[in-house]
Design a protein around this motif. Sequence first.
Motif, PDB file in Angstrom:
ATOM      1  N   GLU A  16       0.780  -1.305   0.083  1.00  0.00           N
ATOM      2  CA  GLU A  16      -0.037  -0.028  -0.182  1.00  0.00           C
ATOM      3  C   GLU A  16       0.739   1.250   0.108  1.00  0.00           C
ATOM      4  O   GLU A  16       0.556   2.314   0.458  1.00  0.00           O
ATOM      5  N   CYS A  17       2.070   1.201  -0.646  1.00  0.00           N
ATOM      6  CA  CYS A  17       2.887   2.289  -0.863  1.00  0.00           C
ATOM      7  C   CYS A  17       2.625   2.948  -2.096  1.00  0.00           C
ATOM      8  O   CYS A  17       3.188   2.350  -3.212  1.00  0.00           O
ATOM      9  N   HIS A  18       2.068   4.220  -2.464  1.00  0.00           N
ATOM     10  CA  HIS A  18       2.245   4.597  -3.547  1.00  0.00           C
ATOM     11  C   HIS A  18       3.264   5.155  -4.222  1.00  0.00           C
ATOM     12  O   HIS A  18       3.374   4.905  -5.462  1.00  0.00           O
ATOM     13  N   LEU A  19       4.379   5.442  -3.758  1.00  0.00           N
ATOM     14  CA  LEU A  19       5.526   5.586  -4.268  1.00  0.00           C
ATOM     15  C   LEU A  19       6.405   4.213  -4.561  1.00  0.00           C
ATOM     16  O   LEU A  19       6.935   4.320  -5.695  1.00  0.00           O
ATOM     17  N   CYS A  20       5.940   3.146  -4.103  1.00  0.00           N
ATOM     18  CA  CYS A  20       6.494   1.964  -4.406  1.00  0.00           C
ATOM     19  C   CYS A  20       5.763   1.520  -5.795  1.00  0.00           C
ATOM     20  O   CYS A  20       6.653   0.820  -6.784  1.00  0.00           O
ATOM     21  N   THR A  21       4.700   1.852  -5.998  1.00  0.00           N
ATOM     22  CA  THR A  21       3.932   1.304  -7.244  1.00  0.00           C
ATOM     23  C   THR A  21       4.399   2.309  -8.151  1.00  0.00           C
ATOM     24  O   THR A  21       4.858   1.672  -9.552  1.00  0.00           O
ATOM     25  N   GLU A  22       4.727   3.499  -8.063  1.00  0.00           N
ATOM     26  CA  GLU A  22       5.318   4.271  -9.107  1.00  0.00           C
ATOM     27  C   GLU A  22       6.771   3.667  -9.452  1.00  0.00           C
ATOM     28  O   GLU A  22       7.255   3.639 -10.885  1.00  0.00           O
ATOM     29  N   ALA A  23       7.420   3.576  -8.405  1.00  0.00           N
ATOM     30  CA  ALA A  23       8.961   3.198  -8.736  1.00  0.00           C
ATOM     31  C   ALA A  23       9.009   1.650  -9.357  1.00  0.00           C
ATOM     32  O   ALA A  23       9.673   1.534 -10.148  1.00  0.00           O
ATOM     33  N   ALA A  51      14.370  -2.475   9.383  1.00  0.00           N
ATOM     34  CA  ALA A  51      14.944  -1.713  10.270  1.00  0.00           C
ATOM     35  C   ALA A  51      15.927  -0.878   9.636  1.00  0.00           C
ATOM     36  O   ALA A  51      15.978   0.223   9.742  1.00  0.00           O
ATOM     37  N   GLN A  52      16.623  -1.341   8.362  1.00  0.00           N
ATOM     38  CA  GLN A  52      17.437  -0.689   7.827  1.00  0.00           C
ATOM     39  C   GLN A  52      17.002   0.327   6.707  1.00  0.00           C
ATOM     40  O   GLN A  52      17.740   1.525   6.478  1.00  0.00           O
ATOM     41  N   PHE A  53      15.727  -0.267   6.177  1.00  0.00           N
ATOM     42  CA  PHE A  53      15.221   0.850   5.041  1.00  0.00           C
ATOM     43  C   PHE A  53      13.868   1.419   5.196  1.00  0.00           C
ATOM     44  O   PHE A  53      13.211   1.871   4.313  1.00  0.00           O
ATOM     45  N   SER A  54      13.152   1.247   6.503  1.00  0.00           N
ATOM     46  CA  SER A  54      11.827   1.568   6.538  1.00  0.00           C
ATOM     47  C   SER A  54      11.654   3.132   6.289  1.00  0.00           C
ATOM     48  O   SER A  54      10.426   3.495   5.837  1.00  0.00           O
ATOM     49  N   GLU A  55      12.747   4.129   6.265  1.00  0.00           N
ATOM     50  CA  GLU A  55      12.319   5.447   6.097  1.00  0.00           C
ATOM     51  C   GLU A  55      12.874   5.810   4.678  1.00  0.00           C
ATOM     52  O   GLU A  55      12.543   7.049   4.334  1.00  0.00           O
ATOM     53  N   GLU A  56      13.203   5.005   3.781  1.00  0.00           N
ATOM     54  CA  GLU A  56      13.636   5.371   2.785  1.00  0.00           C
ATOM     55  C   GLU A  56      12.890   4.487   1.414  1.00  0.00           C
ATOM     56  O   GLU A  56      13.168   4.612   0.195  1.00  0.00           O
ATOM     57  N   ILE A  57      11.821   3.864   1.731  1.00  0.00           N
ATOM     58  CA  ILE A  57      11.003   2.917   0.774  1.00  0.00           C
ATOM     59  C   ILE A  57      10.542   3.787  -0.142  1.00  0.00           C
ATOM     60  O   ILE A  57       9.955   5.104   0.135  1.00  0.00           O
ATOM     61  N   PRO A  58      10.584   3.525  -1.419  1.00  0.00           N
ATOM     62  CA  PRO A  58      11.011   2.457  -2.138  1.00  0.00           C
ATOM     63  C   PRO A  58      12.610   2.359  -2.456  1.00  0.00           C
ATOM     64  O   PRO A  58      13.065   3.781  -2.405  1.00  0.00           O
ATOM     65  N   VAL A  59      13.348   1.350  -2.285  1.00  0.00           N
ATOM     66  CA  VAL A  59      14.850   1.674  -2.442  1.00  0.00           C
ATOM     67  C   VAL A  59      14.998   0.675  -3.742  1.00  0.00           C
ATOM     68  O   VAL A  59      14.758  -0.383  -3.798  1.00  0.00           O
ATOM     69  N   LEU A  60      15.995   1.162  -4.659  1.00  0.00           N
ATOM     70  CA  LEU A  60      16.412   0.706  -5.681  1.00  0.00           C
ATOM     71  C   LEU A  60      17.916  -0.049  -5.553  1.00  0.00           C
ATOM     72  O   LEU A  60      18.482   0.707  -5.209  1.00  0.00           O
ATOM     73  N   ARG A  61      17.749  -1.237  -5.879  1.00  0.00           N
ATOM     74  CA  ARG A  61      19.269  -1.965  -5.559  1.00  0.00           C
ATOM     75  C   ARG A  61      19.518  -2.459  -6.986  1.00  0.00           C
ATOM     76  O   ARG A  61      18.707  -3.071  -7.637  1.00  0.00           O
ATOM     77  N   ILE A  62      20.838  -2.274  -7.362  1.00  0.00           N
ATOM     78  CA  ILE A  62      21.373  -2.988  -8.497  1.00  0.00           C
ATOM     79  C   ILE A  62      22.737  -3.805  -8.063  1.00  0.00           C
ATOM     80  O   ILE A  62      23.576  -3.191  -7.398  1.00  0.00           O
ATOM     81  N   LYS A  65      23.633  -3.429  -4.589  1.00  0.00           N
ATOM     82  CA  LYS A  65      24.167  -1.902  -3.926  1.00  0.00           C
ATOM     83  C   LYS A  65      22.876  -0.841  -4.158  1.00  0.00           C
ATOM     84  O   LYS A  65      22.326  -0.887  -5.227  1.00  0.00           O
ATOM     85  N   VAL A  66      22.634  -0.159  -2.961  1.00  0.00           N
ATOM     86  CA  VAL A  66      21.609   0.774  -3.092  1.00  0.00           C
ATOM     87  C   VAL A  66      22.010   1.917  -4.086  1.00  0.00           C
ATOM     88  O   VAL A  66      22.926   2.374  -4.103  1.00  0.00           O
ATOM     89  N   ARG A  67      20.969   2.169  -5.076  1.00  0.00           N
ATOM     90  CA  ARG A  67      21.389   3.016  -6.146  1.00  0.00           C
ATOM     91  C   ARG A  67      20.483   4.158  -6.056  1.00  0.00           C
ATOM     92  O   ARG A  67      21.009   5.365  -6.472  1.00  0.00           O
ATOM     93  N   ASP A  68      19.275   4.220  -5.526  1.00  0.00           N
ATOM     94  CA  ASP A  68      18.328   5.254  -5.397  1.00  0.00           C
ATOM     95  C   ASP A  68      17.178   4.760  -4.438  1.00  0.00           C
ATOM     96  O   ASP A  68      17.049   3.773  -4.088  1.00  0.00           O
ATOM     97  N   PHE A  69      16.513   5.802  -3.953  1.00  0.00           N
ATOM     98  CA  PHE A  69      15.509   5.788  -3.013  1.00  0.00           C
ATOM     99  C   PHE A  69      14.361   6.573  -3.167  1.00  0.00           C
ATOM    100  O   PHE A  69      14.592   7.806  -3.890  1.00  0.00           O
ATOM    101  N   TRP A  70      13.198   6.400  -2.671  1.00  0.00           N
ATOM    102  CA  TRP A  70      12.143   7.262  -2.764  1.00  0.00           C
ATOM    103  C   TRP A  70      11.495   7.460  -4.043  1.00  0.00           C
ATOM    104  O   TRP A  70      10.268   7.263  -4.286  1.00  0.00           O
TER     105      TRP A  70
END
Length: 88
Positions: A16-23, A51-62, A65-70
């Motif tokens: 239910e994360c609208h940013l995640c849907t768009e990402a 714990a690590q990513f709850s404030e940055e979701i969505p997170v893109l990893r390639i 490696k974390v390459r982008d978020f939000w």
Amino acid sequence: MSESSGVVVDVLTRPECHLCTEALRVTAEVCAEFGLTPQETTIEHDDALRAQFSEEIPVLRINGKVRDFWKIDPVRLRRLLAEATASR
């Protein structure tokens, strides 16, 4: 993931994360240009990821490696994927 390129694209999401849907939409469109299929990993039931990513979701990893978020910038993602696929 494309077996031939060895590049793994993963989007960390939460329900239910609208940013995640768009990402996910942007990532799928750009990955298709490179013959890649992105993975989706929900952090909902993974305490360590939450714990690590709850404030940055969505997170893109390639390739792990974390390459982008939000917000995923398609121009930046194209550049990152061009670099990742060229080095394989």
